[in-house]
Every structure is written in C-alpha cells, then in structure tokens.
Scaffold this motif. Structure first.
Motif, PDB file in Angstrom:
ATOM      1  N   ALA A   1       0.825  -1.207   0.000  1.00 35.93           N
ATOM      2  CA  ALA A   1       0.000   0.000   0.000  1.00 35.93           C
ATOM      3  C   ALA A   1       0.864   1.264   0.000  1.00 35.93           C
ATOM      4  O   ALA A   1       0.541   2.251  -0.672  1.00 35.93           O
ATOM      5  N   ILE A   2       1.959   1.242   0.748  1.00 36.74           N
ATOM      6  CA  ILE A   2       2.865   2.402   0.784  1.00 36.74           C
ATOM      7  C   ILE A   2       3.446   2.651  -0.609  1.00 36.74           C
ATOM      8  O   ILE A   2       3.535   3.797  -1.074  1.00 36.74           O
ATOM      9  N   ALA A   3       3.830   1.564  -1.304  1.00 34.89           N
ATOM     10  CA  ALA A   3       4.394   1.718  -2.650  1.00 34.89           C
ATOM     11  C   ALA A   3       3.359   2.279  -3.622  1.00 34.89           C
ATOM     12  O   ALA A   3       3.659   3.167  -4.425  1.00 34.89           O
ATOM     13  N   VAL A   4       2.131   1.766  -3.556  1.00 39.98           N
ATOM     14  CA  VAL A   4       1.074   2.275  -4.437  1.00 39.98           C
ATOM     15  C   VAL A   4       0.823   3.753  -4.157  1.00 39.98           C
ATOM     16  O   VAL A   4       0.692   4.573  -5.081  1.00 39.98           O
ATOM     17  N   ALA A   5       0.773   4.120  -2.875  1.00 44.32           N
ATOM     18  CA  ALA A   5       0.556   5.519  -2.504  1.00 44.32           C
ATOM     19  C   ALA A   5       1.682   6.409  -3.033  1.00 44.32           C
ATOM     20  O   ALA A   5       1.442   7.530  -3.509  1.00 44.32           O
ATOM     21  N   ALA A   6       2.919   5.908  -2.980  1.00 46.38           N
ATOM     22  CA  ALA A   6       4.057   6.677  -3.497  1.00 46.38           C
ATOM     23  C   ALA A   6       3.927   6.890  -4.997  1.00 46.38           C
ATOM     24  O   ALA A   6       4.192   7.982  -5.517  1.00 46.38           O
ATOM     25  N   GLY A   7       3.515   5.846  -5.726  1.00 48.75           N
ATOM     26  CA  GLY A   7       3.326   5.974  -7.163  1.00 48.75           C
ATOM     27  C   GLY A   7       2.227   6.964  -7.516  1.00 48.75           C
ATOM     28  O   GLY A   7       2.376   7.777  -8.441  1.00 48.75           O
ATOM     29  N   VAL A   8       1.129   6.905  -6.774  1.00 46.74           N
ATOM     30  CA  VAL A   8       0.024   7.843  -6.998  1.00 46.74           C
ATOM     31  C   VAL A   8       0.482   9.273  -6.711  1.00 46.74           C
ATOM     32  O   VAL A   8       0.110  10.217  -7.425  1.00 46.74           O
ATOM     33  N   ALA A   9       1.306   9.458  -5.689  1.00 46.93           N
ATOM     34  CA  ALA A   9       1.820  10.795  -5.358  1.00 46.93           C
ATOM     35  C   ALA A   9       2.669  11.351  -6.499  1.00 46.93           C
ATOM     36  O   ALA A   9       2.605  12.550  -6.810  1.00 46.93           O
ATOM     37  N   VAL A  10       3.462  10.496  -7.140  1.00 45.47           N
ATOM     38  CA  VAL A  10       4.284  10.949  -8.271  1.00 45.47           C
ATOM     39  C   VAL A  10       3.387  11.362  -9.440  1.00 45.47           C
ATOM     40  O   VAL A  10       3.637  12.363 -10.115  1.00 45.47           O
ATOM     41  N   ILE A  11       2.313  10.597  -9.681  1.00 45.00           N
ATOM     42  CA  ILE A  11       1.377  10.969 -10.745  1.00 45.00           C
ATOM     43  C   ILE A  11       0.713  12.301 -10.424  1.00 45.00           C
ATOM     44  O   ILE A  11       0.544  13.163 -11.308  1.00 45.00           O
ATOM     45  N   ALA A  12       0.357  12.496  -9.154  1.00 44.18           N
ATOM     46  CA  ALA A  12      -0.267  13.753  -8.744  1.00 44.18           C
ATOM     47  C   ALA A  12       0.679  14.936  -8.956  1.00 44.18           C
ATOM     48  O   ALA A  12       0.231  16.050  -9.232  1.00 44.18           O
ATOM     49  N   ALA A  13       1.981  14.672  -8.820  1.00 51.23           N
ATOM     50  CA  ALA A  13       2.973  15.742  -8.998  1.00 51.23           C
ATOM     51  C   ALA A  13       3.394  15.900 -10.454  1.00 51.23           C
ATOM     52  O   ALA A  13       4.281  16.708 -10.761  1.00 51.23           O
ATOM     53  N   ALA A  14       2.746  15.163 -11.364  1.00 48.94           N
ATOM     54  CA  ALA A  14       3.152  15.161 -12.769  1.00 48.94           C
ATOM     55  C   ALA A  14       3.198  16.548 -13.411  1.00 48.94           C
ATOM     56  O   ALA A  14       4.157  16.861 -14.132  1.00 48.94           O
ATOM     57  N   PRO A  15       2.197  17.409 -13.197  1.00 48.41           N
ATOM     58  CA  PRO A  15       2.275  18.738 -13.827  1.00 48.41           C
ATOM     59  C   PRO A  15       3.534  19.511 -13.433  1.00 48.41           C
ATOM     60  O   PRO A  15       4.197  20.117 -14.283  1.00 48.41           O
ATOM     61  N   TRP A  16       3.851  19.491 -12.139  1.00 47.92           N
ATOM     62  CA  TRP A  16       5.075  20.167 -11.674  1.00 47.92           C
ATOM     63  C   TRP A  16       6.317  19.490 -12.226  1.00 47.92           C
ATOM     64  O   TRP A  16       7.266  20.164 -12.660  1.00 47.92           O
ATOM     65  N   LEU A  17       6.330  18.151 -12.255  1.00 51.45           N
ATOM     66  CA  LEU A  17       7.490  17.419 -12.753  1.00 51.45           C
ATOM     67  C   LEU A  17       7.719  17.706 -14.238  1.00 51.45           C
ATOM     68  O   LEU A  17       8.853  17.916 -14.672  1.00 51.45           O
ATOM     69  N   LYS A  18       6.648  17.704 -15.029  1.00 50.73           N
ATOM     70  CA  LYS A  18       6.789  17.986 -16.461  1.00 50.73           C
ATOM     71  C   LYS A  18       7.360  19.371 -16.697  1.00 50.73           C
ATOM     72  O   LYS A  18       8.195  19.584 -17.585  1.00 50.73           O
ATOM     73  N   ARG A  19       6.901  20.318 -15.898  1.00 52.34           N
ATOM     74  CA  ARG A  19       7.352  21.704 -16.067  1.00 52.34           C
ATOM     75  C   ARG A  19       8.812  21.876 -15.671  1.00 52.34           C
ATOM     76  O   ARG A  19       9.597  22.521 -16.380  1.00 52.34           O
ATOM     77  N   THR A  20       9.212  21.273 -14.554  1.00 60.95           N
ATOM     78  CA  THR A  20      10.569  21.476 -14.025  1.00 60.95           C
ATOM     79  C   THR A  20      11.598  20.552 -14.678  1.00 60.95           C
ATOM     80  O   THR A  20      12.802  20.832 -14.599  1.00 60.95           O
ATOM     81  N   MET A  21      11.155  19.451 -15.277  1.00 59.04           N
ATOM     82  CA  MET A  21      12.080  18.515 -15.930  1.00 59.04           C
ATOM     83  C   MET A  21      12.364  18.899 -17.371  1.00 59.04           C
ATOM     84  O   MET A  21      13.199  18.261 -18.021  1.00 59.04           O
ATOM     85  N   HIS A  22      11.680  19.883 -17.925  1.00 59.11           N
ATOM     86  CA  HIS A  22      11.885  20.290 -19.314  1.00 59.11           C
ATOM     87  C   HIS A  22      13.378  20.514 -19.600  1.00 59.11           C
ATOM     88  O   HIS A  22      14.061  21.124 -18.788  1.00 59.11           O
ATOM     89  N   PRO A  23      13.927  19.970 -20.704  1.00 61.70           N
ATOM     90  CA  PRO A  23      13.273  19.409 -21.874  1.00 61.70           C
ATOM     91  C   PRO A  23      13.118  17.890 -21.856  1.00 61.70           C
ATOM     92  O   PRO A  23      12.915  17.283 -22.912  1.00 61.70           O
ATOM     93  N   VAL A  24      13.266  17.238 -20.691  1.00 60.77           N
ATOM     94  CA  VAL A  24      13.120  15.783 -20.620  1.00 60.77           C
ATOM     95  C   VAL A  24      11.645  15.426 -20.761  1.00 60.77           C
ATOM     96  O   VAL A  24      10.794  15.968 -20.062  1.00 60.77           O
ATOM     97  N   HIS A  25      11.347  14.492 -21.680  1.00 61.82           N
ATOM     98  CA  HIS A  25       9.970  14.076 -21.918  1.00 61.82           C
ATOM     99  C   HIS A  25       9.738  12.638 -21.489  1.00 61.82           C
ATOM    100  O   HIS A  25       8.603  12.262 -21.285  1.00 61.82           O
TER     101      HIS A  25
END
Length: 499
Positions: A475-499
């Motif tokens: 459950a902890i691992a699933v929650a961690a994965g969901v948290a990364v998906i939730a942070a996707a907009p910020w990650l996409k913006r700050t990781m540019h130009p990595v796609h």
C-alpha cells in the motif's frame, strides 16, 4: 588522422567489428556475454542465499530466523551498491574500465569459490569478495558498452536493449541451476555453480578483449602519478585499518551482525543526502541545472520505493515460497528458488513488447515521470496481490498455488522494465554537467538506500502476519506511485526538456 602511441593498442576495435553481432559491434557480444554469466552467478547465488541463511545447521545452513536471514541478505545488497559508487571512481581515476571489470570479475569468482567451502567463515569471506568485485564490475560494464558507439550512432539504444536482454537471460538461468543444485546436492554445490559461471564469463571477456574500445588505455580521467600513488596507499591503508578495527570490535563483542546491518543502513541514508547537498551547493552547477535536480529528487525516492519491493523478490518472497507455496506446476516439482527465475523470464519476454508500444505511441507515450510512477504502482500491487492467498492462514500448514507468486513476479517484472529504463535515462539527462560522469553512482545510491531500508523492515517478516506485512508495504508503494502521478504537472514543467 591520429595514431596510437608506440607500444599501445588502438582505442577502437578493428573496423570489421562494427556490424558483426546482429548489426551491432562485436564487442557488444563480449560484454553481453560477461553480463549473462555475472548475473547468472550473482542472482543465482542470491536466489538461494536467504534460504541458506534460514536453513537448519544440520542441513548445512546457518540457522538464522527468517527475519534475520532476510535482513542480512539485504545488508549484503546494500554493501554491493555502496561499493559500486567507489568502483566507478576507481575506474575513472586509477584502473580504467577494462581492468576494473577484469579485477572485479576475478574477485567475484574467488568469492563464489570461497562460498563453495562449507564453513561459516568462508561464507563471510566470500560475500566480502563478491561485494568488492561486483562494486568494480557492475558500474563499469555499461560504460564500456557506451564506448562501442559514437555519440551520433543510431544503434546505441538497440545495442543497450540487447545488452539488457543478456542481463535478464542470466537472471533467468542462474536460479534454475543454483536452485536445483542447492535443493538436490546442497547449498555449497549451488555456490559452486555460481563460481563456475563467473569463471566462464571471465574467460570469454578476456578472449574477446580485442573487440573492446580503449581496452589497454589507462583511466579516462587518471590522477597524476604522485596523487595516484598517494590515493592507492590511502585506499590500501584504509582497507587494512577498517579490517583490523572491525575484527577487534567483533572479538570484543561490540560489532554484532545486527549492528553491522544497522551501520550499513545508516551509511546508505547518509551517502545520498551528502551527494545531493554537494550537487545543490556546488558552484559548478548552474541555476537551471539546480532547478532540474529538484524533480530528480522525487524520481530518486520513487526508485528507492520500487527497488525496496523488487529486492524482496530474493528475500521475503523466497522465504514465503519455501514455506507456503506449492512447488509444482502441472505435476512437475521444482525447488522454491526457481520462482526467482520467473522475474528474469518475464523481463526477457516483456521488454521488447514495452519498447514496441513506446515506439508505436511515439510522442503520445507517457511522460518519463508517469512511466516511473506506473512502475512503482505495479511494484506495490505485486505485494498487495500476496495479501489474498496469505489471508486467513498462519504458520507453515498451508500452501498457496504457484500462480500467485508467478503473478506477483509478472507485475514486478513489468514494473522493473518501466522504472529502470526510464529512471536511468532521466538520471543521465537531469544530472548536472559537472557531475555527468557520476550519474551511475547516483543511481546506485538509490539501490543502496532501497536495500538499506529493506534490511530494517524485513526484520518484521515472521513477526507480523503475512497479510499485514505484504499489505502495508504494498500500500505504501502504491501511494508513493500515486503521489508521483499527482505531482506530474510540476514534474513535467521542471524537468523540461526531458519528456
């Protein structure tokens, strides 16, 4: 036109090698062959290591309780990946990649031969040698693969795909051989098979050395002669002093196995923290690079969570399979350690499928952060799946169907393909230019930390119910994965130009 200095061999392999191995450089066959046998020996040994630790002394085991056996096995993994950080530095500054891999392979083979001797002392000596050898070999083979290609060579990705296929072939075959020998002839016969495999790998590596780039050159970023002598003396002196201090503390009764495991966990936590602090504060890191480091910390932690689950495929899952899983499919009986081969088999089968899906999707494929997040979620689901067959049972009186563990490894293997390929790619792209040559060290620190945490958590295995153990961790691992998906907009913006 450049010429090699007199008395040295050219940096590049013979021209005829360029398309000799399935359209790839022939040196790829040499390095892939080495990895097949290195993974055969390493994962073949690891598949039976925790079972050997937990088996009765009367059966040539070490008689540890299950939680301790899993903890010590995880601590061994922690040590391997911590040493890998030093192995990359030694190759860059002192030995050169070819010699680092050669010496590492020799140490690994000697370690497996030592473990073939049926005494507890030789077991610990062997594990120490394998840790040092793997630390030299593992981080440098991949860099040698990269040297086979020019920067603009379009075959590079396909070459690495073949290389990782070799890794998974070894991961599949190793547990089959060592597991059968361990079950039918004795644990030390299994360790002997691992030694034989590594020896074969070394033979073909040396035989194919003429096809490797830069095989006779010194270290790529070699120290000057004076500093190099001082560095070698300091390393040797440090090893001797550490060994003497450890021996004295052990004889005095202070350095127990539990404290040694705790010490490795502590180092695995401190090392990446120090590494990130150095990178964030370094004047050689630009503000733009520093901005890309922040999302990388999130991906680094996601890797830690996933690999915490993945590495238990060779510890708690092996213990569960040995006590509570049926060891027959369609009437065919097999050793419990054969379950570990399922992981390698699934990765061999699924890797080309995943690659084809990404190619077909093209620009519509998920962002790298979402690929990593999905991998973490799949890892968590592999543990949550084990809650179903273990619920309502206690002790060793029940046997679940083999398909439960096979299904768990299917989810885990798919998650590993998604996370490891995307994570390594993100590491190379997001690391600051000043630390570009140390990207593998950064990745290995995530693996060391995962093992360090595992070394503590697995102590609960056997102390709490199996549904609680696998359910909470999953459950902890699933929650961690969901948290990364939730942070996707910020990650996409700050990781540019990595796609």
């Amino acid at each position: 036109m450049s010429h090699a200095p007199a008395g040295t061999e050219p940096a590049q392999p013979p021209p005829g090698d360029d398309h000799a191995f399935f359209g790839q450089p022939r040196g790829l066959m040499t390095l892939s062959g080495l990895e097949v046998w290195e993974r055969f020996s390493f994962l073949g040994m690891q598949a039976i290591l925790v079972l050997f630790f937990a088996d009765k002394v009367s059966n040539d085991g070490l008689g540890m309780d299950p939680g301790t056996a899993a903890s010590v096995s995880a601590a061994y993994g922690t040590l391997v990946y911590l040493v890998s950080v030093a192995g990359g530095w030694l190759a860059d500054r002192i030995l050169g990649s070819y010699r680092a891999v050669l010496y590492g392979g020799i140490l690994i083979a000697c370690g497996h031969y030592a473990m073939a001797v049926p005494t507890a002392t030789m077991t610990w000596v062997g594990l120490g040698l394998i840790s040092a050898g793997t630390g030299l070999l593992k981080p440098n083979v991949a860099s040698m693969v990269g040297k086979l290609y020019r920067t603009e060579d379009q075959r590079r990705d396909a070459g690495f795909a073949l290389y990782y296929m070799g890794i998974n072939i070894g991961a599949f075959a190793g547990p089959l051989v060592t597991g059968w020998l361990g079950d039918h002839a004795g644990w030390h016969w299994g360790f002997s098979a691992a030694a034989f495999g590594m020896t074969l790998g070394l033979i073909q590596y040396v035989a194919g050395r003429r096809h490797l780039a830069g095989r006779k050159h010194t270290a790529e970023y070699a120290l000057a002669p004076g500093p190099m002598r001082r560095a070698v003396l300091m390393i040797v002196a440090g090893i001797v002093v550490a060994a003497l201090v450890a021996t004295a503390l052990a004889l005095a009764g202070w350095l127990t196995m539990d404290r040694f495991v705790d010490l490795l966990t502590l180092v695995s936590v401190i090392a990446p923290v120090v590494y990130f602090v150095v990178m964030f504060r370094s004047p050689r890191v630009t503000p733009e690079e520093r901005g890309r480091l922040r999302p990388y910390v999130v991906l680094f932690l996601a890797s830690v969570v996933f690999n915490f689950i993945l590495f238990q495929a060779y510890s708690t899952m092996m213990l569960l399979a040995s006590t509570n899983a049926r060891t027959e499919i369609f009437g065919f009986h097999f050793p419990a350690s054969w379950y570990a081969s399922a992981l390698g088999a699934f990765e061999v089968a699924l890797a080309p499928v995943v690659a084809a899906v990404w190619v077909r999707m093209g620009p519509r494929q998920p962002h790298v952060s979402n690929k990593i997040a999905i991998g973490v979620i799949l890892g968590g689901l592999s543990f949550l799946l084990m809650v179903i067959p273990t619920s309502g049972h206690s002790g060793e009186t029940y046997r679940m169907a083999a398909w439960w563990i096979v299904g768990s490894y299917l989810l885990l293997g798919l998650g590993d393909i998604l996370l490891e390929t995307s994570g390594m790619s993100a590491t190379t792209k997001l690391a600051p230019q000043a630390f570009a040559s140390q990207t593998m060290a950064l990745w290995f620190l995530s693996l060391a930390l995962a093992n360090g945490i595992q070394a503590q958590i697995v102590k609960l295995y056997g102390e709490v119910s199996n549904p609680a153990y696998f359910g909470v961790n999953g459950a902890i691992a699933v929650a961690a994965g969901v948290a990364v998906i939730a942070a996707a907009p910020w990650l996409k913006r700050t990781m540019h130009p990595v796609h």
